[in-house]
Design an enzyme around this catalytic site. Structure first.
Site, mmCIF file in Angstrom:
data_model
loop_
_atom_site.group_PDB
_atom_site.id
_atom_site.type_symbol
_atom_site.label_atom_id
_atom_site.label_comp_id
_atom_site.label_asym_id
_atom_site.label_seq_id
_atom_site.Cartn_x
_atom_site.Cartn_y
_atom_site.Cartn_z
ATOM 1 N N CYS A 50 0.802 -1.346 0.020
ATOM 2 C CA CYS A 50 -0.103 -0.034 -0.083
ATOM 3 C C CYS A 50 0.694 1.190 -0.051
ATOM 4 O O CYS A 50 1.498 1.493 -0.937
ATOM 5 C CB CYS A 50 -1.158 0.051 1.109
ATOM 6 S SG CYS A 50 -2.596 1.026 0.846
ATOM 7 N N HIS A 90 -4.168 -5.673 1.610
ATOM 8 C CA HIS A 90 -3.986 -5.984 3.211
ATOM 9 C C HIS A 90 -4.684 -7.369 3.500
ATOM 10 O O HIS A 90 -4.981 -7.961 2.370
ATOM 11 C CB HIS A 90 -4.631 -4.799 4.043
ATOM 12 C CG HIS A 90 -3.846 -3.561 3.898
ATOM 13 N ND1 HIS A 90 -2.812 -3.087 4.213
ATOM 14 C CD2 HIS A 90 -4.409 -2.247 3.053
ATOM 15 C CE1 HIS A 90 -2.637 -1.873 3.857
ATOM 16 N NE2 HIS A 90 -3.373 -1.497 3.152
#
Ligand SMILES: [Zn+2]
EC number: 6.3.5.13
Lengths: 420, 237
Positions: free
Chosen positions: B94, B191
């Protein structure tokens, strides 16, 4: 400092006509909602009332002495404690079902009718607006930590929102947690603050100073910024052993039905709030002991020889507290990831589950597999069960601790016939 | 620490740890330990020097401010660049993935990245939030990617990298591809954390780090169930 005598009592007769109509419709809608089995009516009534009169909350709040309670964790329990303590002075309106947005506040005040006092739990995102509309005498700030990663604002941004809201209302008395750097930063510049210390198990959201970005150091319950003057203020109310030390240095034994160190902290906060209204700890403490459960949390239910206790844990900080509260007994963990829970389960890795080693652990819920993988990595043996009934059958007679996140908790509560 | 010990570094948990990314370190360490590989883990805070001699580096997600700060400090420190030059394996997730590129957007401004992956990131029209799924580059020989994405950025890949996966649900880089890889560096928006949902990626990093073609299989019953459930959920969404 007792104020009850000087209060102008709120009566429906003094409300503007539009507010009167809205209040009446709001109460009717809440009653209908309850009768129809669509919930406890704590939101729908306020929603309809605010549609008719957008100023309804403001109107209903006028003339009452109000305390607001906000923070990531503990606000429902602290609100219940503070309402119990203020009951010493007279009738208290409160949103005891945890409906903590303006519709819930509106419903609670409308339903309670004229009361001189109100204690309202406020969702941390709505604190600024509710301060604006209810002109509270006291605002209690408990803590700020990560919650619902995929939606909630980051912790520092929330602290900034609080700081701005409080700066605009220097007449509000703030009761705030000295152990949480984010809370301290949001409150430190306001006019009047009473600090309480209840300890802080979770520190992973305050490594960095919100004022200057430098690392925050911690040692023996103290904390300080390494780059600016922000540091832990001296607390006037402190949890000590199984009691609370007040600002005069008097120690009060606090015997609660609710478990855990965290609830002793919530009790200390409620005592500090009540003191701002003139209630002495010696009067308030026995009332805190009367609270047995809060919207089903901590409720104990006997079923088939099992004594089942329900613990709600919504985010990493509250999971750590739940492990502290739970007895060393068979423990059922249940995780969902529906809208009110947040859809991302990554936070499971922010929680250390190792305190559960040595207890028989059962897992269930929509996202039991996420939990299974997490527990394997954490070396906590577990058994997966598909239903709550299966969990009961898999447990020997005696205590069964249930720790669940928000909608999983509601599911289990519903299975236990909406225990209160 | 001895030469035969696998060393795993988690980069700046004080700045970039918003999405349970600690899990990636826990899972790598456990999967190594279960195979009898001695392992040591290090959490290096942003006020500490970045060691250049570890075998695997992990960097996670976070908000704009900490992301920009992490990039500045890593560039100034230089330890991570030296580690990559020496062949360390990396998983960047991310915000950490974005800052491995030439540039990224944070707090409304373009920021210089580490330039360790040939990617650049800017802002998308909408925030990408939800389950993401993709077919991983066949050359890596891995089963489909599953994860939870939550980012406002869009990432554009240059010729120096390959997409980690072709998106079959969710957004990833741009709705077409997800993540990037080059050498022993993997970047992803996933995630979950990523390695909990994709143990095969954890094993790929371990193989890269120890120079093994294969590893002893582990009992992944629960991870497989989780993967099955999440891959199906992404398809249904
Ligand atoms: Zn500072």
């Amino acid at each position: 400092m007792s104020v009850s005598g000087t209060l102008v009592a709120v009566t429906d007769g003094k409300l503007p006509l539009r507010a009167k109509v809205a209040t009446s419709v709001s109460r009717t809608a809440a009653a209908l909602s309850r009768a129809a089995g669509r919930g406890d009516g704590s939101v729908i009534g306020g929603w309809i009332g605010l549609k008719i009169d957008p100023d309804l909350l403001r109107n209903l709040a006028a003339g009452r002495a109000i305390a607001l309670v906000s923070g990531t964790n503990g606000k429902t329990t602290t609100t219940r404690f503070a309402a119990a303590a203020l009951g010493v002075l007279g009738p208290v309106a409160t949103n005891s079902f945890g409906a903590n947005m303006p519709t819930g506040h509106t419903s609670a005040l409308a339903k309670a009718g004229a009361t001189p006092f109100a204690v309202l739990e406020v969702d941390e995102h709505y604190l600024a607006r509710v301060i604006e509309e209810t002109h509270p005498r006291v605002v209690a700030l408990l803590n700020l930590s990560r919650d619902q990663l995929d939606r909630a604002k980051e912790v520092a941004m929330m602290a900034q929102m609080w700081r701005t809201a409080l700066a605009a209302h220097p007449d509000v008395h703030v009761v705030a947690n000295a152990d949480d750097p984010m809370v301290v930063w949001s409150a430190v510049n306001t006019g009047q603050v009473t600090w309480f210390s209840a300890g802080q198990r979770w520190t992973d959201d305050s490594w960095v100073c919100p004022e200057c970005g430098s690392p925050i150091n911690r040692a023996q319950g103290d904390w300080w910024c390494t780059g600016c003057p922000l540091r832990r203020p001296q607390a006037q109310w402190t949890v000590e052993d199984d009691g609370v030390l007040d600002p005069r240095g008097d120690w009060h034994l606090v015997k609660l039905q609710l478990p855990g160190h965290v609830n002793l902290g919530n009790a200390a906060t409620a005592l500090a709030v009540a003191a701002e209204f003139g209630v002495r700890p010696i009067e308030a403490v026995p009332r805190l002991a009367s609270v047995a459960s809060v919207a089903g949390r901590y409720a104990q239910v006997d079923r088939d020889g099992r004594n089942i206790r329900l613990l709600l844990a919504k985010n990493p900080a509250s999971w750590l507290e739940a492990f502290d509260m739970a007895e060393v007994a068979p423990t059922l963990l249940s995780i969902n990831a529906r809208d009110p829970d947040g859809f991302d389960t990554s936070w499971l890795y922010d929680v250390d589950f190792s305190p559960l080693r040595g207890r028989p652990v059962l897992i269930t819920g929509d996202r039991a597999y996420d939990l299974a993988v997490r527990l394997e990595v954490n070396e906590v043996p577990f058994r997966h069960v598909k239903t709550f009934d299966e969990a009961i059958r898999a447990t020997p007679p005696g205590r069964l601790e249930v720790i669940a996140n928000y909608t999983a908790f509601q599911d289990i509560r519903a299975e236990l016939d909406r225990v209160n | 620490m001895s030469e035969s010990t696998l060393r795993i570094v988690w980069i700046y948990p004080d700045l970039l740890s918003t999405y349970g990314d600690r899990g990636n370190m826990l899972i790598l360490a456990r999967r190594a330990a279960l195979r009898g590989i001695p392992v040591e883990t290090y959490s290096i805070r942003s006020d500490q020097a970045m060691p250049a001699t570890a075998d695997i580096y992990l960097i996670g997600g976070g908000e704009d401010g900490p992301q920009a700060l992490a990039a500045q400090r890593l560039i100034a420190d230089g330890g991570l660049h030296r580690a990559v030059a020496q062949g360390a394996a990396v998983l960047a997730v991310c915000a950490g993935y974005q800052l491995f590129g030439a540039s990224f957007f944070a707090k409304g401004a373009q920021c210089a990245g580490l330039d360790l992956l040939d990617i650049r990131s800017d802002r998308g029209e909408t925030r990408a939030v939800g389950e993401v799924r993709g077919d991983i580059d066949p050359r890596l020989g891995l089963p489909p990617l599953t994860g939870f994405e939550n980012h406002g950025g869009r990432t554009h890949l240059g010729p120096g990298v390959a997409p980690l996966a072709r998106v079959t649900a969710g957004i990833g880089n741009d709705g077409q591809t997800e993540g990037a890889w080059h050498g022993k560096i993997l970047g992803t928006y996933a995630h979950g954390p990523a390695l909990a949902r994709n143990p095969a990626i954890a094993d790929l990093l371990l193989r890269w780090a120890i120079g093994a073609d294969s590893l002893a299989p582990l009992d992944d019953t629960w991870a497989d169930r989780l993967r099955g459930e999440r891959l199906a959920a992404a398809g249904a969404a």
